[in-house]
Write an enzyme that holds these catalytic residues in place. Structure first.
Site, short mmCIF file in Angstrom:
data_model
loop_
_atom_site.label_atom_id
_atom_site.label_comp_id
_atom_site.label_asym_id
_atom_site.label_seq_id
_atom_site.Cartn_x
_atom_site.Cartn_y
_atom_site.Cartn_z
N VAL A 126 0.83 -1.20 0.00
CA VAL A 126 0.00 0.00 0.00
C VAL A 126 0.86 1.24 0.00
O VAL A 126 1.87 1.30 0.71
CB VAL A 126 -0.91 0.01 1.25
N CYS A 127 0.47 2.23 -0.83
CA CYS A 127 1.13 3.54 -0.76
C CYS A 127 0.06 4.62 -0.87
O CYS A 127 -1.13 4.32 -0.89
CB CYS A 127 2.18 3.69 -1.85
N ALA A 128 0.45 5.87 -1.02
CA ALA A 128 -0.53 6.96 -1.00
C ALA A 128 -1.42 6.95 -2.24
O ALA A 128 -2.63 7.11 -2.14
CB ALA A 128 0.19 8.29 -0.88
N GLU A 153 -0.69 4.64 -5.29
CA GLU A 153 -0.52 3.43 -6.11
C GLU A 153 0.89 3.27 -6.69
O GLU A 153 1.45 2.17 -6.65
CB GLU A 153 -1.56 3.34 -7.25
N MET A 200 -4.08 4.78 -0.94
CA MET A 200 -4.89 5.29 0.16
C MET A 200 -5.89 6.35 -0.31
O MET A 200 -6.93 6.55 0.32
CB MET A 200 -4.00 5.87 1.26
#
Ligand SMILES: [Fe+2]
Length: 375
Positions: free
Chosen positions: A72-74, A76, A100
């Protein structure tokens, strides 16, 4: 080996079903600590992606091979890069589509009840931020309550249900999220209801929502009865739907109570809050099923992912409803106020129509968890 992609909807199902998931979150530590994907049986490893630019060898041992792994990142991009490196190293992993950002905007509709005339009531669970909004449907008509800015989701849902949106209602002037109420009303010619005491500075037309108002949808009376319930804001208003459900806004949650300070008037409004919780709500039927506007912790989710509980049960188990001494109540509320939601002043001004941030600015303003409760 190809990397898989998981959508926010799929991750939501994993949360609702209490399934296991291992999350490798590659955002920086402060973002991770401030706000992350929550799940009963979720495990986490937080390693900022810039520490992985030279490779993933150092974290391989910490990544399980016997359960689902989600990167997971901010937004993609970084998660795809890290997921590819892990899969090149032989691991079977997925990344979260849209990051996110998508998680914050995902709404999961859950049916929470049937109405006397065959109508239905749905709860839209904004799993990433803890916001809850509602659609009451009856005989081809609908009312939307506490809509978020992802307005297309409600419009598409109503269309799929063959219903015309006739009424849009906000229980109060929201400070933690941008309301989609006005937009939906404009797009559907629906009536937009707002508590006048919360709307003294709004720049647009609205229908004043007063204590005792009855809003009817469908060709039979699905009665939405307004109940003035100040304390979170001066205008906060609750609704009894079909004498079966109590839409409590940000006044009463399953595991906590509303905070009285988001307009800087904690000392003034804590008295109203107590009056509402200890008098006005006590006069209602304990059989009413409480449907709040937020949840704070994953534990508040029922097995089907909905958030609801009988009023009588809350009188027994909700700590905020069991502080007999008024001064102790005042003290507990005013001394336990969590940090204010991110950008809550700008969000209030947006909901008043005073400022008009674009979509990216709105997203930035809403980043992070809601903080509408005193726990
Ligand atoms: Fe609120």
């Amino acid at each position: 080996m190809t990397v898989n992609v998981m959508t926010s909807k799929e991750v939501t199902k994993t949360v609702f079903n209490n399934e296991e998931l291992f999350i490798l979150d590659v955002r920086n530590a402060s973002d991770f600590n401030d706000w992350k994907i929550e799940g009963e049986n979720f495990e986490y490893l937080n390693v900022p992606y810039f520490e992985l630019l030279d490779g993933v060898e150092e974290i391989m041992e910490e990544i399980p091979t016997n359960k689902k792994v989600l990167v997971v990142c901010a937004k993609e991009g970084s998660s795809v890069m890290v997921a590819e490196m892990l899969s090149d190293a032989g691991l079977n992993v997925s990344y979260l589509k849209g990051g996110m950002k998508a998680w914050s905007e995902h709404l999961e509709p859950v049916k929470v009840g049937d109405l006397n005339d065959g109508g239905e009531i749905y709860q839209f669970v904004r799993i990433g931020k803890g916001c809850l909004s509602y659609m009451v449907l009856s005989n081809g008509e609908a009312a939307v309550i506490d809509a978020t800015r992802m307005t297309d989701i409600y419009l598409d849902f109503a269309e799929n249900m063959g219903a015309k949106i006739k009424h849009v209602i906000d229980t109060h002037l929201h400070a933690d999220h941008i309301s989609g109420g006005r937009t939906i009303a404009e797009k559907t010619d629906a009536v937009y209801w707002l508590p006048p005491k919360d709307a003294t500075e709004v720049t647009f037309d609205y229908q004043p929502l007063e204590d005792g108002n009855d809003i009817t949808i469908g060709n039979t009376t699905i009665n939405i009865a307004a109940l003035y319930s100040p304390g979170h804001t001066i205008g906060s208003t609750s609704f009894a739907v079909d004498k079966k459900f109590l839409i409590s806004g940000d006044i009463l949650f399953i595991d906590s109570i509303g905070r009285p300070d988001l307009a800087g008037k904690a000392e003034d409004w804590v008295g109203d809050l107590r009056e509402t919780l200890y008098k006005r709500y006590r006069e209602l039927s304990e059989e009413l099923i409480v449907l709040p506007a937020h949840f704070m912790i994953i534990d508040e989710l029922n097995d089907d992912g909905s958030v609801s509980e009988k009023l009588g049960a809350l009188f027994v188990k909700n700590h905020g409803l069991n502080i007999e001494d008024e001064n102790e109540f005042r003290k507990l509320v005013t001394e336990n106020l969590p940090p204010q939601p991110n950008a809550y002043q700008e969000i209030r001004e947006t909901n008043m129509g005073k400022i008009n941030p674009d979509m990216d600015q709105q997203r930035e303003m809403e980043i992070g968890p809601n903080r509408c409760a005193v726990r």
